[in-house]
Design a protein around this motif. Structure first.
Motif, PDB file in Angstrom:
ATOM      1  N   ARG A  31       0.835  -1.210   0.000  1.00  6.04           N
ATOM      2  CA  ARG A  31       0.000   0.000   0.000  1.00  6.04           C
ATOM      3  C   ARG A  31       0.866   1.255   0.000  1.00  6.04           C
ATOM      4  N   ARG A 283     -10.118   7.504   4.182  1.00 11.86           N
ATOM      5  CA  ARG A 283     -10.050   6.082   4.542  1.00 11.86           C
ATOM      6  C   ARG A 283      -9.916   5.218   3.304  1.00 11.86           C
ATOM      7  N   SER A 284     -10.788   5.488   2.330  1.00 11.19           N
ATOM      8  CA  SER A 284     -10.824   4.620   1.172  1.00 11.19           C
ATOM      9  C   SER A 284      -9.522   4.728   0.369  1.00 11.19           C
ATOM     10  N   GLU A 287      -6.645   2.928   2.242  1.00 12.49           N
ATOM     11  CA  GLU A 287      -6.863   1.489   2.121  1.00 12.49           C
ATOM     12  C   GLU A 287      -6.470   1.005   0.728  1.00 12.49           C
TER      13      GLU A 287
END
Ligand SMILES: Nc1ccn([C@@H]2O[C@H](COP(=O)(O)OP(=O)(O)OP(=O)(O)O)[C@@H](O)[C@H]2O)c(=O)n1
Ligand SMILES: [Mg+2]
Length: 481
Positions: A31, A283-284, A287
């Protein structure tokens, strides 16, 4: 920007690892690598290159010199400075407004300040035109750059300001002292992120994050990534006071006390929906880092068949009040539309027409569009009176309705008098076409516009809005955070 896996294509630069690993640590590493790749790709687009910087610098310097000369001829003790994002190295490539402020001594009265400001403006941009904010100023285009020449007072502290623009030079000084190249790059990135999700801009249509607010947040949290990480966990109301000098309380979901003015919340216009939106996409994105979050969506306009499909599938009934858009600047128009939308939906709800969702749109005409769950009601409505044992009230109620030939009742139910009487409106359309529409608390300008005439559309007639509002209707029927 499209939410989640819209097209099934990951626009991030490194997606080959997907499914290769299950370990949490590896996922985190991947990530982080994705995020770096996305950031590099976005920076490639939003960072102005050397050529753009030089051209901007040249134009700004030339105009500031002209403004200085013109101001000095009018008044001693003036100075000229560049403010806004192009002065702070935080503008996004291609967005090129140069804000030039001419500061006059505070001994001038407002009228003289305005006159001098316009004179300097016209001397600096000969083919500029006048615009009006809190006071008038000159605006024009020079070599592709949008220039504002704005007069203000030169003050010792931002707490002495006489109008909102007097604060701006203090903002510039504060941020110039705190933004290095790295943070400025992160500001550009954050602005593009907020643009992508539709939350950038403090105009009253958007009610989102202003440039200055974005800069303060990036400085406060130390960069784009730490800002997103913090936003993902925000628990509004969120209160930040970088200079720890706030002395008022604000009833806003986000409070950022202006470092140059303890009594001002820089985030005062930021709507709670935009705070929530920022949280959702923070958040998205953390993630699943991907580039399309930074790209505003352009939905396909809706076709007639598409609109009918939506309505049939949803089983709701749309109604719209359409009128000529009041001739106002957007910062006045949208609050007016919002107020009218609230009034109309409350007026419908109060009469038993349950509102499912609603929106207001404007171009040449304006429309308040309301999607109803209930658009028709029976001829009679229940009207509950007091409990019978509350003697005074109960007797009054009974006497009022006992001899009404059109009412059913009064009868007793659950210890109360109840009567069923004729309803004023059995259809939402009937209500909207009546004068009672003017009782709902419309915006004053909208009220005037409606007095000049309006049209009510219901059911299938709504397709008449497609020509003018195709993209807005497409947005309405493909809602996303
Ligand atoms: N609601 C606002 C709008 C503007 N300003 C001040 O006016 C300057 C210029 O405004 P604007 O051009 O709207 O914002 P920028 O910061 O220049 O950001 P952008 O990159 O979007 O132009 C801001 O920097 C800020 O100091 C402010 O304090 N509050
Ligand atoms: Mg600007």
């Amino acid at each position: 920007m499209s939410e989640e896996d819209g097209d099934g294509v990951d626009h991030g630069p490194t997606s080959s690892h997907r499914g290769d690993h299950t370990g949490g640590e590896t996922d985190d590493r991947n990530r982080a690598r994705d995020l770096e790749g996305v950031v590099a790709a976005v920076r490639d687009r939003v960072d102005p290159d050397e050529d753009e910087r030089t051209r901007l610098r040249d134009v700004a310097d030339r105009l500031m010199e002209r403004a200085e000369t013109a101001a000095a001829e009018l008044c001693a003790d003036t100075d000229v400075l560049q403010v806004g994002s192009t002065a702070r190295n935080t503008w996004i490539s291609g967005d090129r407004d140069i804000d030039i402020f001419v500061r006059f001594p505070p001994s001038l009265d407002r009228g003289t300040l305005a006159d001098y400001g316009l004179e300097v403006g016209h001397a600096t941009i000969p083919d500029g035109h006048e615009e009006y904010a809190e006071h008038p100023y000159v605006k024009g285009t020079v070599e592709g750059f949008e220039i504002d020449i704005v007069p203000c007072f030169r003050l010792e502290s931002a707490t002495e300001i006489r109008s909102a623009v007097d604060r701006t030079p203090f903002h510039t000084r504060y941020l110039q002292q705190r933004l290095d190249d790295e943070l400025a790059a992160d500001v550009r990135l954050t602005k593009q992120f907020l643009k992508g999700i539709g939350a950038y801009g403090s105009d009253l249509r958007t009610r989102g994050f202003s440039g200055y607010l974005t800069e303060l947040l990036v400085v406060e949290y130390g960069g784009f990534r730490p800002l997103l990480a913090a936003v993902a966990d925000w628990q509004p109301p969120v209160e930040l006071d970088p200079e720890e000098h706030g002395r008022e309380t604000f009833d806003d979901p986000l409070v950022v006390i202006d470092p140059t003015d303890p009594d001002r919340n820089v985030a005062a216009v930021c709507a709670s929906d935009n705070v929530a939106r920022f949280q959702h996409y923070a958040r998205s994105f953390l993630e699943r880092p991907r580039i399309d979050v930074f790209e505003p969506d352009d939905p396909e306009p809706l076709t007639e068949a598409g609109l009918r499909d939506h309505l049939e599938r949803r089983g709701t009934t749309p109604v719209a009040v359409r009128f000529e858009a009041p001739d106002l600047v957007e910062d006045q128009l949208y609050p007016q539309l919002q107020k009218s939308l609230d009034g109309i939906t409350t007026g419908l709800d109060d009469r038993g027409f349950d509102v499912f969702r609603a929106t207001a749109v404007a171009d040449e005409t304006a429309a308040v569009l309301v999607e109803l769950a209930v658009s028709e009601r029976p001829a009679v409505e229940r009207h509950e009176g007091p409990p019978v044992h509350v003697r005074n009230h109960a007797e009054g109620f009974y006497d009022a309705y006992a001899d009404d030939p059109d009412a059913y009742g009064p009868f007793i139910e659950g210890g109360r008098y109840v009567t069923e009487r004729d309803r004023a409106f059995t259809t939402a359309r009937g209500f909207l076409e009546s004068d009672r529409l003017f009782d709902v608390g419309l915006g004053a300008h909208v009220e005037t516009a409606l007095e000049d005439g309006y049209e009510v559309l219901s059911g299938d007639e709504i397709v008449a809005l497609l020509d003018e509002f195709g993209p807005e209707l497409a947005d309405y029927f493909t809602p996303r955070p």
